[in-house]
Motif scaffolding. Structure first.
Motif, short mmCIF file in Angstrom:
data_model
loop_
_atom_site.label_atom_id
_atom_site.label_comp_id
_atom_site.label_asym_id
_atom_site.label_seq_id
_atom_site.Cartn_x
_atom_site.Cartn_y
_atom_site.Cartn_z
N LYS A 62 0.83 -1.21 0.00
CA LYS A 62 0.00 0.00 0.00
C LYS A 62 0.86 1.27 0.00
N LEU A 63 2.01 1.20 0.69
CA LEU A 63 2.89 2.37 0.74
C LEU A 63 3.47 2.68 -0.64
N ARG A 64 3.90 1.66 -1.37
CA ARG A 64 4.47 1.89 -2.70
C ARG A 64 3.44 2.58 -3.61
N THR A 65 2.20 2.13 -3.54
CA THR A 65 1.14 2.75 -4.36
C THR A 65 0.88 4.18 -3.92
N LEU A 66 0.87 4.41 -2.61
CA LEU A 66 0.62 5.75 -2.08
C LEU A 66 1.72 6.73 -2.49
N ILE A 67 2.98 6.31 -2.36
CA ILE A 67 4.11 7.19 -2.68
C ILE A 67 4.07 7.58 -4.16
N LYS A 68 3.80 6.62 -5.02
CA LYS A 68 3.71 6.90 -6.46
C LYS A 68 2.61 7.92 -6.74
N HIS A 69 1.45 7.71 -6.11
CA HIS A 69 0.33 8.65 -6.27
C HIS A 69 0.71 10.04 -5.75
N ALA A 70 1.35 10.11 -4.59
CA ALA A 70 1.72 11.40 -4.00
C ALA A 70 2.72 12.14 -4.88
#
Length: 465
Positions: A62-70
């Motif tokens: 979930k963190l990898r997806t969040l960082i990419k989105h951010a």
């Protein structure tokens, strides 16, 4: 618009107030319940039994997806990562979070617009505030999915306490669900959509508490939820009269639950207390299970770090400042958000068998209950609401000198508007009564205790029931 609606609600007959409340509850129901809610809650009842390694891997994904989105959609994080020559590929696990700076409350204030994702229209986001118990409320936004996830975390805690969706329960929280000017019962309104009896936290005088108990006896809720202070007031009233009222569980949040309060509440209501800790910023959610050995960190909800004053992670059992990363708020991501609270990770696993780590009690303020002639006993949490709409309040503190006099100290910034003072006085008078003398003092700073703690409310009036 909000103030106009509030005034219309206050002047409406009780039947229309309940219709309005249930109309609002219906909107909440469509947004935060339904099939998505039940499916996700069922999934969370599976993940609570995941191994610790599987929970970490869930966070990593979930963190990898969040960082990419951010990085791609949030100007603030794009700039921060570019300044540090970072790309989304540099964040593979939760252990890589240290590469980003801690996000402070001041950072949020100064970068509110740049923290909102370009993928979301602000009008479609939900507007939120901190409670203000730090003395300085904060504004931010959540997306709809974040609201759904927060509801799932809340209801998993309720399930742990023995309350299932559709069961009857009662709450004593800070919403002005009953007009503060109302002097006679009913001091409650009914949310039929969720089988939820809302009891007012603003009418808890010694004379009125018997009406509360009569209504509870009539409604027969399985669970009572509220601030530690509001449940304590009712429990103390029962105890002093050598009475009890049996519940399946009591749920507390939003304030530090002291062991003396827990004991009195459990004795008065013949049930265990399940305390939980959540932030309006939606970064951390911790819940107490049936073993009552600490607060389980909901790893599915967010990532929790405990840091020392140098910004380094602390070992287990060492107190550190709580820093949280929301894994679900894509509308306005909070990554490594620094709270004002302190806690520690407990070394042992819970005997319940869940691998969700245990956190010790949160060390925050030891607020006192305000005692008034007109309104009875006032929970500290309900006094946060007048501060929420005010800009330019850097810090604040309420001191009750005697039963008729309080002092509000305010550290203001240049954004503080003159009309704020009148708005604050009017709102506080509504909650404390017209016989309360309220002095507002503008100060340069607010001192902490000898132990370095900040107390938002200091009452010099003893609580008697």
């Amino acid at each position: 618009m909000g103030k106009i609606i509030d005034r219309l609600y206050e002047k409406s007959p009780i039947l229309l107030q309940e219709l309005a409340l249930n109309g609002y509850a219906l909107g909440i129901h469509f947004e935060r319940f339904g099939k998505k809610f039940h499916d996700l809650l069922e999934y969370w009842h599976k993940t609570e039994w995941f191994s610790y390694g599987d929970l970490i891997e869930l966070q990593n994904e979930k963190l990898r997806t969040l960082i990419k989105h951010a990085y791609e959609t949030v100007p603030y994080y794009h700039r921060i990562m570019d300044d540090r020559k970072l790309s989304p590929g540099d964040f593979k696990t939760v252990n890589d979070l240290y590469k980003l700076p801690v996000l402070t409350r001041e950072d949020v204030r100064l970068n509110l617009d740049n923290l909102i994702s370009s993928k979301f229209k602000r009008s479609k986001l939900r507007h939120g505030h901190t409670s203000g118990t730090t003395g300085s409320p904060l504004q931010f936004y959540w997306d709809k999915h974040c609201c759904l996830v927060n509801n799932v975390a809340d209801w998993r805690q309720k399930n742990w306490a023995g309350l299932n969706y559709g069961d009857k329960y009662a709450v004593i929280l800070g919403r002005t669900i009953v007009p503060i000017s109302q002097e006679k019962p009913p001091f409650w309104r009914m949310n039929y959509v969720h089988k939820q009896l809302w009891l007012s936290a603003f009418h808890m005088t010694e004379e009125n508490l018997r009406f509360y108990l009569e209504k509870l006896e009539e409604y027969e809720p399985l669970v009572l939820e509220g601030y530690p202070s509001t449940l304590f007031i009712l429990a103390k009233y029962l105890t002093c009269r050598k009475k009890t009222f049996s519940l399946k569980a009591a749920l507390t949040s939003s304030e530090t639950l002291h062991e003396t309060q827990r004991g009195i509440i459990e004795k008065a209501f013949c049930c265990p207390v399940f305390d939980y800790y959540g932030l309006a910023e939606r970064t951390i959610f911790t819940t107490e299970c049936e073993k009552h050995c600490g607060h389980h960190i909901n790893m599915e909800y967010g990532i929790v770090e405990l840091l020392n004053n140098s910004g380094e992670s602390v070992d287990k059992e060492i107190m550190g400042k709580m820093v949280g990363t929301s894994l679900h708020n894509y509308g306005m991501p909070f990554i490594r958000y620094a709270t004002n609270d302190v806690s520690s990770i407990l070394p042992e696993s819970c005997s319940c068998g869940r691998a969700l780590p245990l956190m010790s009690d949160v060390t925050t303020k030891a607020e006192d209950i305000i005692v008034t002639r007109d309104r009875g006993f006032i929970s500290p949490s309900v006094l946060t609401h007048p501060f929420k709409p005010l800009n330019g309040v850097k810090a604040s503190q309420i001191i009750q000198e005697d039963i008729n006099h309080i002092i509000i100290k305010i550290v203001r910034t240049p954004e503080y508007a003159k009309e704020n003072t009148k708005l604050l006085l009017d709102a506080m008078k509504k909650r404390l009564g017209n016989n309360m003398d309220i002095d507002i003092q503008f100060v340069e700073s607010i001192p902490r205790t000898s132990a370095g703690k900040f107390r938002w409310i200091i009452s010099k009036v003893p609580l008697r029931l």
